[in-house]
Design a protein around this motif. Sequence first.
Motif, mmCIF file in Angstrom:
data_model
loop_
_atom_site.group_PDB
_atom_site.id
_atom_site.type_symbol
_atom_site.label_atom_id
_atom_site.label_comp_id
_atom_site.label_asym_id
_atom_site.label_seq_id
_atom_site.Cartn_x
_atom_site.Cartn_y
_atom_site.Cartn_z
ATOM 1 N N VAL A 111 0.959 -0.978 0.167
ATOM 2 C CA VAL A 111 0.369 0.047 -0.296
ATOM 3 C C VAL A 111 0.599 1.254 0.720
ATOM 4 C CG1 VAL A 111 -1.064 1.233 1.739
ATOM 5 C CG2 VAL A 111 -2.071 -1.093 1.214
ATOM 6 N N GLY A 112 1.984 1.180 0.542
ATOM 7 C CA GLY A 112 3.016 2.618 0.620
ATOM 8 C C GLY A 112 3.554 2.977 -0.837
ATOM 9 N N ARG A 113 3.850 1.395 -1.207
ATOM 10 C CA ARG A 113 4.339 1.109 -2.979
ATOM 11 C C ARG A 113 3.298 2.960 -3.341
ATOM 12 N NH1 ARG A 113 5.896 -4.383 -4.232
ATOM 13 N NH2 ARG A 113 6.714 -2.837 -6.396
ATOM 14 N N LEU A 114 2.116 1.971 -3.605
ATOM 15 C CA LEU A 114 1.262 2.784 -4.185
ATOM 16 C C LEU A 114 0.358 3.828 -3.994
ATOM 17 C CD1 LEU A 114 -1.686 2.105 -6.905
ATOM 18 C CD2 LEU A 114 -3.206 0.764 -4.554
ATOM 19 N N ARG A 115 0.857 3.906 -2.806
ATOM 20 C CA ARG A 115 0.359 5.545 -2.731
ATOM 21 C C ARG A 115 1.778 6.632 -3.087
ATOM 22 N NH1 ARG A 115 -0.626 4.437 4.059
ATOM 23 N NH2 ARG A 115 -3.459 4.398 3.603
ATOM 24 N N ARG A 116 2.574 5.958 -2.915
ATOM 25 C CA ARG A 116 3.991 6.812 -3.518
ATOM 26 C C ARG A 116 3.734 6.727 -5.054
ATOM 27 N NH1 ARG A 116 7.324 3.796 -0.050
ATOM 28 N NH2 ARG A 116 7.578 1.997 -1.045
ATOM 29 N N ALA A 117 3.195 6.091 -5.768
ATOM 30 C CA ALA A 117 3.227 5.796 -7.113
ATOM 31 C C ALA A 117 2.039 6.580 -8.033
ATOM 32 C CB ALA A 117 2.823 4.586 -7.491
ATOM 33 N N ILE A 118 0.686 7.001 -6.647
ATOM 34 C CA ILE A 118 -0.731 7.695 -7.172
ATOM 35 C C ILE A 118 -0.882 8.297 -6.688
ATOM 36 C CG2 ILE A 118 -1.364 5.770 -8.674
ATOM 37 C CD1 ILE A 118 -3.975 5.344 -5.861
ATOM 38 N N GLY A 119 0.137 8.253 -4.959
ATOM 39 C CA GLY A 119 -0.494 10.177 -4.419
ATOM 40 C C GLY A 119 -0.635 9.598 -3.160
ATOM 41 N N ARG A 120 -0.259 10.215 -2.163
ATOM 42 C CA ARG A 120 0.349 9.578 -0.451
ATOM 43 C C ARG A 120 -2.067 9.203 0.354
ATOM 44 N NH1 ARG A 120 3.369 9.344 3.604
ATOM 45 N NH2 ARG A 120 2.542 9.530 5.671
ATOM 46 N N ASP A 121 -2.487 10.397 -0.990
ATOM 47 C CA ASP A 121 -3.849 10.885 -0.105
ATOM 48 C C ASP A 121 -4.391 9.497 -0.725
ATOM 49 O OD1 ASP A 121 -2.823 12.079 2.139
ATOM 50 O OD2 ASP A 121 -3.150 14.197 0.154
ATOM 51 N N ALA A 122 -4.517 8.944 -1.961
ATOM 52 C CA ALA A 122 -5.456 8.355 -2.821
ATOM 53 C C ALA A 122 -5.897 7.144 -2.164
ATOM 54 C CB ALA A 122 -4.438 8.059 -4.086
ATOM 55 N N VAL A 123 -4.780 6.468 -1.632
ATOM 56 C CA VAL A 123 -5.528 5.203 -0.633
ATOM 57 C C VAL A 123 -5.319 5.569 0.773
ATOM 58 C CG1 VAL A 123 -4.721 2.550 0.148
ATOM 59 C CG2 VAL A 123 -4.454 3.600 -2.142
ATOM 60 N N VAL A 124 -6.815 4.631 1.432
ATOM 61 C CA VAL A 124 -6.924 5.251 2.425
ATOM 62 C C VAL A 124 -6.857 4.232 3.588
ATOM 63 C CG1 VAL A 124 -8.780 6.754 4.625
ATOM 64 C CG2 VAL A 124 -8.719 7.016 1.960
ATOM 65 N N SER A 125 -6.351 4.258 4.561
ATOM 66 C CA SER A 125 -6.849 3.599 5.545
ATOM 67 C C SER A 125 -8.091 3.177 6.567
ATOM 68 C CB SER A 125 -5.058 3.588 6.508
ATOM 69 O OG SER A 125 -4.715 3.424 5.591
ATOM 70 N N SER A 126 -8.822 2.284 6.772
ATOM 71 C CA SER A 126 -9.720 2.351 7.618
ATOM 72 C C SER A 126 -9.211 1.229 8.924
ATOM 73 C CB SER A 126 -10.974 1.822 6.731
ATOM 74 O OG SER A 126 -10.634 3.687 6.232
ATOM 75 N N PRO A 127 -10.251 0.915 9.839
ATOM 76 C CA PRO A 127 -9.973 0.083 10.496
ATOM 77 C C PRO A 127 -10.422 -0.952 9.944
ATOM 78 C CG PRO A 127 -11.043 1.600 11.669
ATOM 79 C CD PRO A 127 -11.572 1.921 10.320
ATOM 80 N N GLY A 128 -9.976 -2.639 9.852
ATOM 81 C CA GLY A 128 -9.942 -3.374 9.032
ATOM 82 C C GLY A 128 -9.510 -3.535 7.247
ATOM 83 N N GLY A 129 -9.082 -2.709 6.792
ATOM 84 C CA GLY A 129 -8.517 -2.105 5.180
ATOM 85 C C GLY A 129 -8.210 -1.180 4.699
ATOM 86 N N TYR A 130 -8.584 -1.171 4.143
ATOM 87 C CA TYR A 130 -8.603 -0.007 2.386
ATOM 88 C C TYR A 130 -9.126 0.189 2.065
ATOM 89 C CZ TYR A 130 -3.594 -1.467 4.575
ATOM 90 O OH TYR A 130 -2.740 -1.450 5.438
ATOM 91 N N ARG A 131 -9.279 1.503 1.265
ATOM 92 C CA ARG A 131 -10.071 2.052 0.347
ATOM 93 C C ARG A 131 -8.714 3.255 -0.824
ATOM 94 N NH1 ARG A 131 -12.733 6.365 1.709
ATOM 95 N NH2 ARG A 131 -13.096 7.313 2.975
#
Length: 215
Positions: free
Chosen positions: A69-89
Amino acid sequence: MRYLILGSAEARDDDGNPLPLGGPRLRALLTALAMRAARPAPAPVDVLIDELWTDDPPQDAPAALQALVGRLRRAIGRDAVVSSPGGYRLATAGPQDVDLLHFEALTRNGTRALDAGDPGTAAEVLRQALALWRGPALADLPDRDAAAARPEALRMAALHRRIDADLALGRAADVIPELRGLVVDHTLDETFHAQLIRALHASGRTADALAAYET
């Protein structure tokens, strides 16, 4: 930001430029998140692990997923992937932002137009929907068959209805070459076979229609 998963996964910025995603695992993660973009709940960690690594997850799979997920954020933007309790969106991803969701919306609109007796609008909208496909749906998931079954079925249904719209518009001669190819590629699809017979008959090719019926 737009996410394309009807084919190999891509992320494009607001100007339409593709962003470098790196290897297949990163594209698989983007696919798994984008296909759930319409759901209010995040994609659960265990589900993502299963989709990314199938039967061979790493020893500390949650940590490996977090790193990915950290690598994906670096690729498409830090705020593009949200961490939520139990998962990601994915953040702020709606029907216009994901090609699969856009395809589904256009297909619904085109089908409604055809059912309402407007084949001209139906043909145009369904063409737009089908043009979004660049390859197999969810192509980057390691085990895509089950997840891709529904979008692939919707694609066939949209193609059936688009041809119905063209036939209703008197374009029988135009769709015959396409239908001949579809009948060869989808030998068990009775709808394409019936549409070919209709198109041949409507074009005045009665003998060819009879031959197609008997094959």
